[in-house]
Scaffold this motif. Structure first.
Motif, PDB file in Angstrom:
ATOM      1  N   LYS A 173       0.969  -1.070   0.116  1.00 12.13           N
ATOM      2  CA  LYS A 173      -0.022  -0.011   0.043  1.00 12.13           C
ATOM      3  C   LYS A 173       1.077   1.239   0.018  1.00 12.13           C
ATOM      4  O   LYS A 173       0.326   2.373  -0.273  1.00 12.13           O
ATOM      5  CB  LYS A 173      -0.842   0.038   1.250  1.00 12.13           C
ATOM      6  CG  LYS A 173      -1.664  -1.004   1.558  1.00 12.13           C
ATOM      7  CD  LYS A 173      -2.886  -1.344   0.217  1.00 12.13           C
ATOM      8  CE  LYS A 173      -3.588  -2.673   0.206  1.00 12.13           C
ATOM      9  NZ  LYS A 173      -4.312  -3.135  -1.057  1.00 12.13           N
ATOM     10  N   GLY A 174       2.209   1.183   0.320  1.00  9.79           N
ATOM     11  CA  GLY A 174       2.965   2.245   0.189  1.00  9.79           C
ATOM     12  C   GLY A 174       4.451   1.486   0.279  1.00  9.79           C
ATOM     13  O   GLY A 174       4.602   0.287   0.792  1.00  9.79           O
ATOM     14  N   TRP A 175       5.432   2.375  -0.069  1.00 11.95           N
ATOM     15  CA  TRP A 175       6.935   1.752  -0.109  1.00 11.95           C
ATOM     16  C   TRP A 175       7.648   2.802  -0.421  1.00 11.95           C
ATOM     17  O   TRP A 175       7.411   3.905  -0.835  1.00 11.95           O
ATOM     18  CB  TRP A 175       6.867   0.893  -1.342  1.00 11.95           C
ATOM     19  CG  TRP A 175       6.627   1.573  -2.614  1.00 11.95           C
ATOM     20  CD1 TRP A 175       7.515   2.070  -3.833  1.00 11.95           C
ATOM     21  CD2 TRP A 175       5.192   1.489  -3.425  1.00 11.95           C
ATOM     22  NE1 TRP A 175       6.689   2.401  -4.849  1.00 11.95           N
ATOM     23  CE2 TRP A 175       5.512   2.127  -4.521  1.00 11.95           C
ATOM     24  CE3 TRP A 175       4.033   1.077  -2.910  1.00 11.95           C
ATOM     25  CZ2 TRP A 175       4.624   2.553  -5.665  1.00 11.95           C
ATOM     26  CZ3 TRP A 175       3.116   1.346  -3.834  1.00 11.95           C
ATOM     27  CH2 TRP A 175       3.392   2.092  -5.179  1.00 11.95           C
ATOM     28  N   VAL A 176       8.878   2.560   0.109  1.00 11.94           N
ATOM     29  CA  VAL A 176      10.338   3.152  -0.146  1.00 11.94           C
ATOM     30  C   VAL A 176      11.137   2.531  -0.977  1.00 11.94           C
ATOM     31  O   VAL A 176      11.478   1.329  -0.788  1.00 11.94           O
ATOM     32  CB  VAL A 176      11.139   3.627   1.134  1.00 11.94           C
ATOM     33  CG1 VAL A 176      12.102   4.758   0.943  1.00 11.94           C
ATOM     34  CG2 VAL A 176       9.848   4.609   1.819  1.00 11.94           C
ATOM     35  N   LYS A 177      11.759   3.122  -2.124  1.00 10.74           N
ATOM     36  CA  LYS A 177      12.598   2.245  -2.980  1.00 10.74           C
ATOM     37  C   LYS A 177      13.868   2.937  -2.844  1.00 10.74           C
ATOM     38  O   LYS A 177      13.983   4.357  -3.449  1.00 10.74           O
ATOM     39  CB  LYS A 177      12.042   2.260  -4.253  1.00 10.74           C
ATOM     40  CG  LYS A 177      12.747   1.466  -5.356  1.00 10.74           C
ATOM     41  CD  LYS A 177      12.297   1.511  -6.845  1.00 10.74           C
ATOM     42  CE  LYS A 177      12.715   3.057  -7.457  1.00 10.74           C
ATOM     43  NZ  LYS A 177      12.330   3.252  -8.848  1.00 10.74           N
ATOM     44  N   SER A 178      14.899   2.451  -2.681  1.00  4.98           N
ATOM     45  CA  SER A 178      16.141   2.731  -2.910  1.00  4.98           C
ATOM     46  C   SER A 178      17.130   2.163  -4.013  1.00  4.98           C
ATOM     47  O   SER A 178      16.929   0.769  -4.041  1.00  4.98           O
ATOM     48  CB  SER A 178      16.954   2.759  -1.551  1.00  4.98           C
ATOM     49  OG  SER A 178      17.309   1.662  -1.163  1.00  4.98           O
ATOM     50  N   ILE A 179      17.798   2.600  -4.911  1.00  5.76           N
ATOM     51  CA  ILE A 179      18.758   2.015  -5.851  1.00  5.76           C
ATOM     52  C   ILE A 179      20.172   1.832  -5.086  1.00  5.76           C
ATOM     53  O   ILE A 179      20.684   2.861  -4.672  1.00  5.76           O
ATOM     54  CB  ILE A 179      18.783   2.681  -7.073  1.00  5.76           C
ATOM     55  CG1 ILE A 179      17.424   2.635  -7.598  1.00  5.76           C
ATOM     56  CG2 ILE A 179      19.740   2.123  -7.969  1.00  5.76           C
ATOM     57  CD1 ILE A 179      17.232   3.389  -8.990  1.00  5.76           C
ATOM     58  N   GLU A 180      20.835   0.696  -5.089  1.00  5.68           N
ATOM     59  CA  GLU A 180      21.994   0.660  -4.662  1.00  5.68           C
ATOM     60  C   GLU A 180      22.604   0.051  -5.926  1.00  5.68           C
ATOM     61  O   GLU A 180      22.525  -0.624  -6.670  1.00  5.68           O
ATOM     62  CB  GLU A 180      22.123  -0.094  -3.455  1.00  5.68           C
ATOM     63  CG  GLU A 180      23.727  -0.671  -2.888  1.00  5.68           C
ATOM     64  CD  GLU A 180      23.883  -1.396  -1.635  1.00  5.68           C
ATOM     65  OE1 GLU A 180      25.001  -1.378  -1.122  1.00  5.68           O
ATOM     66  OE2 GLU A 180      23.051  -1.935  -1.350  1.00  5.68           O
ATOM     67  N   ILE A 284       0.735   5.169  -0.029  1.00  7.72           N
ATOM     68  CA  ILE A 284       0.406   6.023   0.928  1.00  7.72           C
ATOM     69  C   ILE A 284       1.526   6.993   1.501  1.00  7.72           C
ATOM     70  O   ILE A 284       1.404   7.585   2.220  1.00  7.72           O
ATOM     71  CB  ILE A 284      -0.466   5.418   1.849  1.00  7.72           C
ATOM     72  CG1 ILE A 284       0.048   4.278   2.608  1.00  7.72           C
ATOM     73  CG2 ILE A 284      -1.884   5.214   0.999  1.00  7.72           C
ATOM     74  CD1 ILE A 284      -0.966   3.539   3.298  1.00  7.72           C
ATOM     75  N   LEU A 285       2.648   6.169   1.470  1.00  5.81           N
ATOM     76  CA  LEU A 285       3.867   6.669   2.067  1.00  5.81           C
ATOM     77  C   LEU A 285       4.361   8.033   1.640  1.00  5.81           C
ATOM     78  O   LEU A 285       5.113   8.820   2.223  1.00  5.81           O
ATOM     79  CB  LEU A 285       5.080   5.824   2.199  1.00  5.81           C
ATOM     80  CG  LEU A 285       4.699   4.518   3.021  1.00  5.81           C
ATOM     81  CD1 LEU A 285       6.166   3.605   2.995  1.00  5.81           C
ATOM     82  CD2 LEU A 285       4.623   4.816   4.589  1.00  5.81           C
ATOM     83  N   ARG A 286       3.873   8.270   0.149  1.00  8.39           N
ATOM     84  CA  ARG A 286       4.343   9.644  -0.255  1.00  8.39           C
ATOM     85  C   ARG A 286       3.659  10.590   0.402  1.00  8.39           C
ATOM     86  O   ARG A 286       4.473  11.752   0.685  1.00  8.39           O
ATOM     87  CB  ARG A 286       3.921   9.586  -1.812  1.00  8.39           C
ATOM     88  CG  ARG A 286       4.552   8.855  -2.747  1.00  8.39           C
ATOM     89  CD  ARG A 286       4.424   9.387  -4.229  1.00  8.39           C
ATOM     90  NE  ARG A 286       5.716  10.491  -4.290  1.00  8.39           N
ATOM     91  CZ  ARG A 286       5.589  11.583  -5.112  1.00  8.39           C
ATOM     92  NH1 ARG A 286       4.504  11.561  -6.001  1.00  8.39           N
ATOM     93  NH2 ARG A 286       6.391  12.462  -4.891  1.00  8.39           N
TER      94      ARG A 286
END
Length: 328
Positions: A173-180, A284-286
């Protein structure tokens, strides 16, 4: 001089316990005051290596980067804030000029600290608003690629992730995405991958649960590749704080050791990652964490700022030959 550090942002020391017999030529350094000084020294010394890499390159933009990195955080101002204990002062970073070059080791470190500080501040409110929701930590990978093909591969990965989030079975329903991006074991290739902090509904583990095999199949489908990619998935136990995953999600985009290990690899990395996004927030985390995506963040953490103008300060200047910050 007795000293201690409670975390990366706070230094405490006893100003009345300095050894008067200390030779005058032994100038007090930041690393003498507290262990965090060694961290500053390490990042600033690596910034000097990055400066040299850029300075020896032909491209005009790299020459500009070199000038900026060379002068990054050369002078640090810490305000002295008294504690209740007599003679004990806190040192809080109050001013420093950062170059904001993306792959400057100092600025990358400070940016990571800023991301983490904001996330630690925001996540408790998310947990309060959605107390029954669960959290997953997902790592999505692809095969290694030539460093010269990194941008093309990142573009494919990001498009694949967008397809994944648009599937009906996508559980978050919400997410944080990081690129490594890490350097491959052969020392030549790059290993791009995604770290995802995903917020799923309370019913995920009873309805709509995705097995590991299903995750692999979906990611393969979205990538449009002919091999099974490697995926790692772990769930945060009920009532456990998702903030435990923040250090892994919001760490450096590229390990500092990889930045300074090979000049040509580093310069090509700079070209390939130019104007790409390291952090993205969805669902929803935005509403809560949009600030993580901002480009021009304040690299002095909010918790370090002091508004009172009457505080005394200590200044530490970078001594390039000694590779340490010495008191002014």
């Amino acid at each position: 001089m007795s000293a201690k550090a409670s975390d990366s942002k706070l230094i405490t020391f006893n100003i009345f316990s300095q050894d008067k017999s200390q030779p005058s030529q032994n100038v007090l350094s930041l690393s003498n005051v507290a262990p965090i000084g060694k961290t500053w020294d390490k990042h600033r010394a690596n910034a000097d290596k990055v400066f040299q890499y850029y300075a020896k390159a032909d491209e005009h933009c790299f020459q500009q980067y070199a000038r900026r990195v060379r002068t990054c955080s050369e002078l640090l101002e810490f305000q002295l804030v008294p504690e209740e204990s007599e003679g004990i002062l806190n040192l809080k970073l109050s001013d420093a000029q950062f170059c904001r070059v993306r792959h400057c080791p100092v600025c990358q470190w400070r940016r990571s600290l800023m991301w983490k500080a904001r996330a630690y501040k925001i996540l408790p409110q998310v947990v309060t608003d959605y107390p029954k929701y669960r959290w997953l930590f997902v790592t999505l990978t692809v095969k290694n690629c030539r460093i010269e093909e990194l941008r093309e591969n990142l573009d494919s990965i990001n498009k694949a992730f967008k397809r994944l989030t648009e599937l009906k079975v996508w559980p978050a329903k919400g997410w944080v995405k990081s690129i490594e991006v890490t350097k491959a074991k052969n020392g030549i290739s790059a290993h791009p991958h995604l770290h995802i902090l995903a917020m799923v509904s309370p019913s995920y583990f009873s309805h709509g649960y995705l097995s590991h095999a299903k995750w692999v199949a979906l990611w393969q489908q979205c990538l449009r590749i002919d091999y099974q990619p490697v995926i790692h998935i772990s769930a945060i136990a009920k009532h456990h704080n998702p903030s435990l995953l923040i250090p892994e999600i919001l760490k450096y985009q590229v390990k500092e050791s990889d930045l300074v290990s090979d000049r040509e690899w580093f310069l090509e990395l700079t070209r390939q990652l130019h104007k790409t996004r390291a952090i993205a927030v969805g669902g929803i985390l935005r509403h809560y964490m949009r600030e993580l995506e901002q480009k021009n963040q304040d690299l002095i953490n909010e918790s370090e700022e002091t508004d009172e103008v009457n505080r005394e300060s200590l200044f530490f200047r970078w001594e390039r030959k000694l590779q340490r910050f010495n008191i002014e």
